[in-house]
Design an enzyme around this catalytic site. Structure first.
Site, short mmCIF file in Angstrom:
data_model
loop_
_atom_site.label_atom_id
_atom_site.label_comp_id
_atom_site.label_asym_id
_atom_site.label_seq_id
_atom_site.Cartn_x
_atom_site.Cartn_y
_atom_site.Cartn_z
N ILE A 128 -33.06 27.36 0.67
CA ILE A 128 -32.52 27.07 1.57
C ILE A 128 -33.21 25.40 2.25
O ILE A 128 -33.89 25.11 2.97
CB ILE A 128 -32.09 27.81 2.93
CG1 ILE A 128 -32.17 28.85 2.16
CG2 ILE A 128 -31.58 26.86 3.71
CD1 ILE A 128 -30.56 29.17 1.59
N SER B 203 -25.09 24.05 -14.86
CA SER B 203 -24.01 23.62 -15.98
C SER B 203 -23.50 24.54 -16.20
O SER B 203 -22.05 24.22 -16.68
CB SER B 203 -24.55 23.20 -16.75
OG SER B 203 -25.19 21.73 -16.15
N GLU C 288 -25.71 23.94 -6.24
CA GLU C 288 -24.58 24.00 -6.29
C GLU C 288 -24.05 24.85 -7.03
O GLU C 288 -22.64 24.08 -7.61
CB GLU C 288 -24.10 22.07 -5.23
CG GLU C 288 -24.70 22.57 -4.22
CD GLU C 288 -24.01 21.93 -2.90
OE1 GLU C 288 -23.09 21.74 -3.14
OE2 GLU C 288 -25.27 21.14 -2.38
N GLY D 13 -32.52 37.51 -5.15
CA GLY D 13 -31.25 38.76 -6.40
C GLY D 13 -29.79 38.19 -6.87
O GLY D 13 -29.27 38.25 -7.26
N GLN E 172 -32.02 -1.99 -32.77
CA GLN E 172 -31.15 -1.49 -32.97
C GLN E 172 -31.56 -0.01 -31.94
O GLN E 172 -30.24 0.45 -30.98
CB GLN E 172 -30.39 -1.59 -33.91
CG GLN E 172 -28.93 -0.77 -33.79
CD GLN E 172 -28.51 -1.07 -34.97
OE1 GLN E 172 -28.57 0.04 -36.21
NE2 GLN E 172 -27.46 -1.39 -35.76
C1 LIG Z 1 -33.15 21.79 -4.99
C2 LIG Z 1 -32.26 22.65 -4.82
C3 LIG Z 1 -32.26 22.68 -3.48
C4 LIG Z 1 -30.98 23.96 -3.11
N1 LIG Z 1 -30.31 23.75 -1.99
C5 LIG Z 1 -30.02 25.08 -1.55
C6 LIG Z 1 -29.35 25.03 -0.59
O1 LIG Z 1 -29.33 24.91 0.72
N2 LIG Z 1 -28.52 26.41 -0.29
C7 LIG Z 1 -27.97 27.61 -1.07
O2 LIG Z 1 -28.00 28.41 -0.50
N3 LIG Z 1 -28.37 27.41 -1.78
C8 LIG Z 1 -29.58 26.20 -2.64
N4 LIG Z 1 -30.48 26.08 -3.92
C9 LIG Z 1 -29.73 27.15 -4.85
C10 LIG Z 1 -28.81 26.82 -5.93
O3 LIG Z 1 -27.64 26.48 -5.55
C11 LIG Z 1 -29.20 27.61 -7.26
O4 LIG Z 1 -30.70 27.89 -8.01
C12 LIG Z 1 -28.48 28.19 -8.22
O5 LIG Z 1 -27.15 28.17 -7.79
C13 LIG Z 1 -28.96 28.64 -8.93
O6 LIG Z 1 -29.10 30.15 -9.10
P1 LIG Z 1 -30.65 30.29 -9.44
O7 LIG Z 1 -31.78 30.18 -9.39
O8 LIG Z 1 -30.44 32.36 -8.67
O9 LIG Z 1 -30.34 31.46 -11.07
P2 LIG Z 1 -29.44 32.50 -11.82
O10 LIG Z 1 -28.50 32.55 -11.44
O11 LIG Z 1 -30.46 33.12 -11.71
O12 LIG Z 1 -29.26 31.30 -12.83
C14 LIG Z 1 -30.22 31.41 -14.09
C15 LIG Z 1 -30.28 30.74 -15.08
O13 LIG Z 1 -29.20 31.94 -15.98
C16 LIG Z 1 -27.29 31.28 -16.04
N5 LIG Z 1 -26.53 32.17 -15.58
C17 LIG Z 1 -26.41 32.84 -14.79
N6 LIG Z 1 -25.02 33.06 -14.80
C18 LIG Z 1 -24.57 33.03 -16.40
C19 LIG Z 1 -23.75 33.02 -17.36
N7 LIG Z 1 -22.33 33.78 -16.32
N8 LIG Z 1 -22.78 32.32 -17.99
C20 LIG Z 1 -24.27 31.82 -18.88
N9 LIG Z 1 -24.97 31.39 -17.81
C21 LIG Z 1 -25.38 32.18 -16.39
C22 LIG Z 1 -28.22 30.16 -14.96
O14 LIG Z 1 -27.05 28.92 -15.77
C23 LIG Z 1 -28.99 29.58 -15.01
O15 LIG Z 1 -29.20 28.22 -15.72
C24 LIG Z 1 -31.39 25.07 -4.14
C25 LIG Z 1 -31.63 25.07 -5.08
C26 LIG Z 1 -32.52 23.86 -5.90
C27 LIG Z 1 -33.26 24.05 -6.77
#
Ligand SMILES: Cc1cc2nc3c(=O)[nH]c(=O)nc-3n(C[C@H](O)[C@H](O)[C@H](O)COP(=O)(O)OP(=O)(O)OC[C@H]3O[C@@H](n4cnc5c(N)ncnc54)[C@H](O)[C@@H]3O)c2cc1C
Length: 391
Positions: free
Chosen positions: A164, A374, A371, A136, A287
């Site tokens: 993780i 974008s 981490e 969440g 090109q």
């Molecule tokens: C291969 C992989 C390895 C990972 N390893 C780890 C790990 O070791 N430890 C750990 O703790 N986590 C880990 N993660 C988790 C990773 O850090 C998160 O997936 C990431 O931070 C995004 O969170 P979310 O997936 O919940 O996306 P969400 O937060 O649900 O975001 C979904 C979309 O909404 C966009 N969004 C959210 N808020 C905003 C905003 N304010 N403005 C504009 N756009 C927004 C996001 O950019 C994204 O495009 C890993 C993820 C992957 C894919």
């Protein structure tokens, strides 16, 4: 044209240059025969892991006093560039120990915690994992729900983390949990060190990704997980800061890896453009192909220069949170574009598994998400500028 990163190698001390060449030889001669198998199953064989330990690859960024090599960030990034020349499994195994899995301990660990964990993480005896993201709460890290409650003998942790990295074989987990819901990110979140085998800690099945087998990311569940008082990492309530500071550094090294994989994609594209013929001449004579190559080289030059400058500022002791966000944003976005162009230049062969370019493309896609996505990097950069403007 020489890359700014090759120039940085030329400027290294004799000792550091020799170390980097050792890594290069390791990757190109010892890892190469195992690449196909590692792409398949995501694990370096035991003999390679032993050599990685011997080379100090698990403790590159950990201070010498704590058992690591104590390399600076520039040198770490240059090592990651070499590591990009083998299957991603090697990077995944060593990267968390050097990054989010150890930085909290290096920056905020107590002397006994450092003594107990850091030398083992540095030697590769322990694999480290970092648990912040939850089903969440990802980008909005302050919204985490994992709760740590004070007990008579320590703390009880309840909650679920996911994605993780290295969780299936991790020995030590840095866990970010809420200790005071009223305070939230402002003093209500604390970091803990939890060891594998602690009652109430369990790791779910691997969450498969488009990047292939190397990621080893899983759900990690804390169900009445009891840890002692000395499992607290840093001050109680300061866990959000511990987590965010850890991520700032991680973004710089992630950018370094993204650049390195994009360099590889561009090299392959240039090679193909000179050998593949169409309409009676090499496709690189057109090109349309040249522009793709030129744009990719220009973006790599810019990203590499940004990387070195960000490392320089970091090593000078400056706060580089905004620069790290700009760098990670630019490098990861451009790296994906470069890999996409490389596929285009390879035509149908670029789309085949045999060509190996699609693999770089799929792996690179992760760098725009992990981490901090974008969008989150853009948010951080804009906020920093707007805050300064409002003063
Ligand atoms: C291969 C992989 C390895 C990972 N390893 C780890 C790990 O070791 N430890 C750990 O703790 N986590 C880990 N993660 C988790 C990773 O850090 C998160 O997936 C990431 O931070 C995004 O969170 P979310 O997936 O919940 O996306 P969400 O937060 O649900 O975001 C979904 C979309 O909404 C966009 N969004 C959210 N808020 C905003 C905003 N304010 N403005 C504009 N756009 C927004 C996001 O950019 C994204 O495009 C890993 C993820 C992957 C894919």
């Amino acid at each position: 044209m020489q890359s700014p990163l090759d120039r940085a190698i030329d400027a290294l001390s004799e000792e550091h240059r020799e170390y980097l060449m050792q890594i290069r030889r390791f990757v190109r001669t010892e890892c190469a025969p195992h690449d196909a198998a590692m792409f398949e199953d995501g694990h370096p064989p035991e003999a390679l892991l032993a050599k990685m330990r011997e080379l100090g690859l698990f403790g590159l960024t950990i201070p010498e006093a704590d058992g690591g090599l104590g390399l600076d960030l520039t040198m770490f990034c240059l090592v990651l560039r070499e590591i990009a020349r083998t299957a991603p499994a090697v990077r995944t195994y060593m990267n968390i120990n050097n990054g989010i899995g150890s930085r909290g301990l290096v920056q905020s660990g107590s002397a006994p915690q450092k003594e107990k964990y850091l030398s083992r993480i540095a030697s590769g005896e322990y694999i480290a994992a970092f648990c912040l993201t939850e089903p969440g709460a990802g980008s909005d890290a302050a919204a985490i729900q994992t709760r740590a409650t004070k007990t008579d003998s320590g703390w009880r942790i309840d909650g679920t983390k996911h994605y993780i990295t290295n969780a299936p074989f991790a020995d030590v987990f840095t866990v970010i949990a809420v200790t005071d819901p009223d305070k939230g990110a402002r003093g209500g979140i604390t970091a803990f060190i939890v060891e594998k085998g602690t009652k109430g800690l369990s790791v779910g099945p691997v969450q498969e990704t488009m990047g292939g087998s190397a990621q080893h990311q899983c759900e990690v569940v804390f169900d009445g997980c009891e840890v002692p008082d000395d499992a607290v990492l840093g001050a109680i309530g300061e866990g959000f800061k511990v987590g965010m500071k850890t991520l700032d550094e991680g973004r710089i090294s992630l950018a370094a890896s993204a650049i390195a994989y994009a360099e590889l994609a561009l090299e392959k594209a240039c090679e193909y453009a000179t050998t593949r013929r169409a309409f009676g001449k090499p496709i690189g004579d057109n090109q349309g192909i040249q522009w793709m190559i030129a744009d990719s080289a220009t973006e790599l030059f810019a990203a590499s220069t940004m990387l070195l400058e960000t490392c320089r500022r970091y090593e000078a002791g400056e706060r580089v949170s905004t620069e790290a966000s700009m760098l990670k944003l630019f490098a990861s976005e451009k790296a994906c574009e470069i890999a996409d162009r490389a596929i285009q230049i390879h035509g149908g062969y670029g789309y085949t598994l045999e060509g190996g370019i699609e693999r770089i493309y799929r792996y690179l896609r992760m760098f725009r998400i992990v981490e901090g996505t974008s969008e989150i990097q853009r948010m951080k950069v804009a906020r920093a500028l707007l805050k300064a403007a409002a003063k």
